[in-house]
Design a protein around this motif. Structure first.
Motif: not given
Ligand SMILES: NC(=O)c1ccc[n+]([C@@H]2O[C@H](COP(=O)([O-])OP(=O)(O)OC[C@H]3O[C@@H](n4cnc5c(N)ncnc54)[C@H](O)[C@@H]3O)[C@@H](O)[C@H]2O)c1
Ligand SMILES: CC1=C(/C=C/C(C)=C/C=C/C(C)=C/C=C/C=C(C)/C=C/C=C(C)/C=C/C=C(\C)C=O)C(C)(C)CCC1
Length: 531
Positions: A62, A65-66, A131, A134, A160, A163, A303-304
């Motif tokens: 986590l 990814d975030l 996402y 997730p 993600t 995850c 997130v991206n």
């Protein structure tokens, strides 16, 4: 931040393996082993311990990814799900029991037929996750599917990826892999999954993809649950506690950097209190981020790049004025919690779902205007929030619908894992969490059983039909209406008799208490005062 743990590279499941994976879990459903309550309980217990044991990997994933803090990862994802497992285990036996049907659902003659509702698993289900949470939003419906006795394929969000890989390992090393599987991937893999026949599809994500899922499901009349997004309004009137509203709404936009389906998209505020609210918002910001938001270990990142650019475009496109925040750093996918004061309902900040740490403030002349605007922007949002007097909050609830609502706070109605949660209209179909999660994956199958000895009593149904018998039956079973042709209640003998017997009130419990009070008064009067 999370301790160092090794993480697997993201690997999509081979598309041509998907039919085989699906067939395998479908075959397991047909063995009927998942129907045994004990099997379901064991799987839920195993899920609990898998979450506990995989906590370091989940925290690390986590964070990767975030940039999600351990605090948020625990409270909204891992501990949340552990609570879900325990809640479901505590109640499963009761939920899974047949409901015996009797009075008042059944007219008296039918009570001979042992009517009951069996709780049966729907079968093999597909759960597709988003996402932003997730782990929680993939596994919370899964808890319901396990509890109901379904087999399942889970598809985590590929957005993600860390995850997604931990979730695959967690489920496939700890749970019954003949009953459950995780398919990883994006559009091709999800499309392959949607080409399979399911007994239910549980989808959480955007309305655009929800539409694809619903269309595909319609081809085979597969039931779907859709948990979608929305443009959620917050209403602030002159009677609100402005400092509290500012602090709580800022919380709604800072948790998970506002990547919460429930966070407010726009604030409709009485124009007289707008400037004071903005001052409170700035103060709340300083309190939460004494060293600035970027330096805070608590604030997640976007997130991206795709979502970063989407949010940047909204800010670039607005004609409004930034009144709080506004800083962006693409290299870190950082967007500062940002409030924009807008003057048009057509502003992109009003019209598009933010799903990030940015929101707008639109001043209005009255609550009437606020309700008109909100109903025009999005009539069926996932959530709404109202900060006003009791009467004003009640008006907002009455005059605007939403999946759920919180009065005097940001999304608190959805911050408890055991109470129903879902959208309305185009923000979602169906609810889950707590008992609703069990019900969501359950077929309520009514069963009756007619004893042979009852034949004579119920033979009125057979041809040749006999009107005399029907009249007799009606005399004993049909209830007379207590209302006239204009819809008015007739206050006949029965009404007044009940009124007298119930001592003026309604309901047996109230009547019992009133009679008790009368008898007690009588007793005291006659004994204490020597009469
Ligand atoms: N109501 C809720 O509980 C809830 C919760 C979280 C997010 N959301 C909503 O979800 C959205 C953000 O999440 P997201 O970006 O992960 O959603 P998304 O719709 O892009 O993706 C969700 C899932 O669908 C899959 N998918 C994406 N494109 C697809 C396609 N063309 N065909 C088939 N499958 C496809 C993805 O792989 C992912 O697993 C926001 O709109 C938010 O409001 C709703
Ligand atoms: C400390 C003691 C007590 C009191 C404790 C209290 C009152 C604690 C309050 C805790 C709060 C305010 C917790 C907030 C939690 C927020 C959560 C879990 C938010 C969750 C968000 C989610 C799941 C988001 C979902 C998003 C979705 C679906 C879409 O994107 C007492 C009084 C009890 C006594 C002992 C000590």
């Amino acid at each position: 931040m999370a301790a160092k743990v090794s993480m697997s590279e993201f690997q999509a499941t081979a598309v041509d393996a998907i039919p085989q994976i699906t067939n395998s879990v479908r075959g397991t459903f047909r063995t009927h082993k998942t129907k045994k309550l004990q099997w379901r309980q064991v799987q839920l217990r195993k899920l609990y311990w898998a979450l506990e044991d995989y906590t370091p990997q989940l925290l690390a994933a986590l964070a990767k990814d975030l940039h999600k803090s351990d605090f948020e990862a625990l409270i909204t994802e891992i501990d949340w799900l552990k609570k879900d497992c325990i809640f479901m285990l505590d109640h499963l036996e009761k939920y899974a029991k047949d409901d015996k049907l009797g009075s008042p659902d059944l007219p008296p003659p039918f009570s001979l037929m042992n009517y009951r509702v069996r709780k049966e698993p729907l079968g093999t289900v597909l759960i597709i996750g988003p996402y932003n949470f997730p782990v929680q939003l993939l596994l919370a419906p899964f808890v319901g599917a396990i509890a109901a006795g379904c087999t399942a394929v889970l598809k985590p969000s590929e957005v993600t990826p860390a995850c997604a890989m931990v979730l695959k390992a967690l489920i496939e090393t700890r749970l019954d892999t003949t009953a459950f599987a995780v398919v990883n991937g994006g559009i091709p893999e999800t499309t392959a999954l949607l080409n399979e026949k399911w007994d239910k599809i549980f989808f959480t994500g955007s309305a655009a993809v929800g539409t694809i899922v619903a269309k595909k499901a319609a081809e085979t009349l597969t039931p779907v649950v859709l948990e979608l997004g929305g443009r959620n309004p917050a209403f602030i009137t002159k009677h609100a506690n402005l400092a509290l509203a500012a602090r709580r709404l800022l919380w709604g936009k800072t948790m998970n950097a506002g990547q919460v389906c429930l966070s407010q998209n726009y604030v409709l505020i009485d124009k007289d209190v707008g400037p004071t609210f903005i001052e409170h918002l700035k103060q709340a910001y300083r309190d939460m981020f004494p060293n600035g938001a970027k330096a805070s270990p608590d604030l997640a990142r976007i997130v991206n790049h795709k979502h970063f650019l989407r949010l940047k475009k909204m800010l670039d496109g607005t004609k409004g004025k930034i009144v709080m925040g506004g800083a962006l750093d693409e290299s870190e996918l950082f967007i500062e919690p940002t409030a924009v004061l807008v003057s048009s309902v057509d502003d992109p900040m009003m019209q598009e779902e933010s799903f990030g740490p940015i929101f707008c403030i639109y001043p209005v002349n009255s609550l009437d205007e606020a309700l008109n605007v909100a109903n025009r922007v999005h009539r069926t949002p996932l959530a709404l929030f109202s900060f006003g007097s009791k009467a004003e909050n009640q008006r907002v609830l009455n005059e605007m619908t939403s999946g759920g609502a919180t009065l005097n706070d940001a999304f608190f109605h959805a911050s408890v894992n055991s109470i129903p949660f879902g959208g309305v209209g185009d923000s979602g179909w169906g609810v889950y969490r707590g008992k609703a999660s069990f019900d969501c994956f359950t077929h309520f199958r009514t069963v009756s059983e007619t004893p042979a000895w009852a034949e004579k009593i119920i033979d009125v149904r057979y041809m040749p039909y006999n009107m005399a018998k029907l009249k007799l039956l009606n005399r004993f079973t049909a209830k007379k209406p207590n209302f006239d042709r204009n819809g008015k209640v007739i206050k006949g003998f029965g009404y007044w008799a009940k009124m007298v017997l119930c001592l003026g009130g309604k309901g047996a419990k109230g009547a019992f208490l009133r009679w008790l009070a009368v008898l007690l008064a009588h007793y005291l009067y006659t004994n204490r005062f020597g009469r």
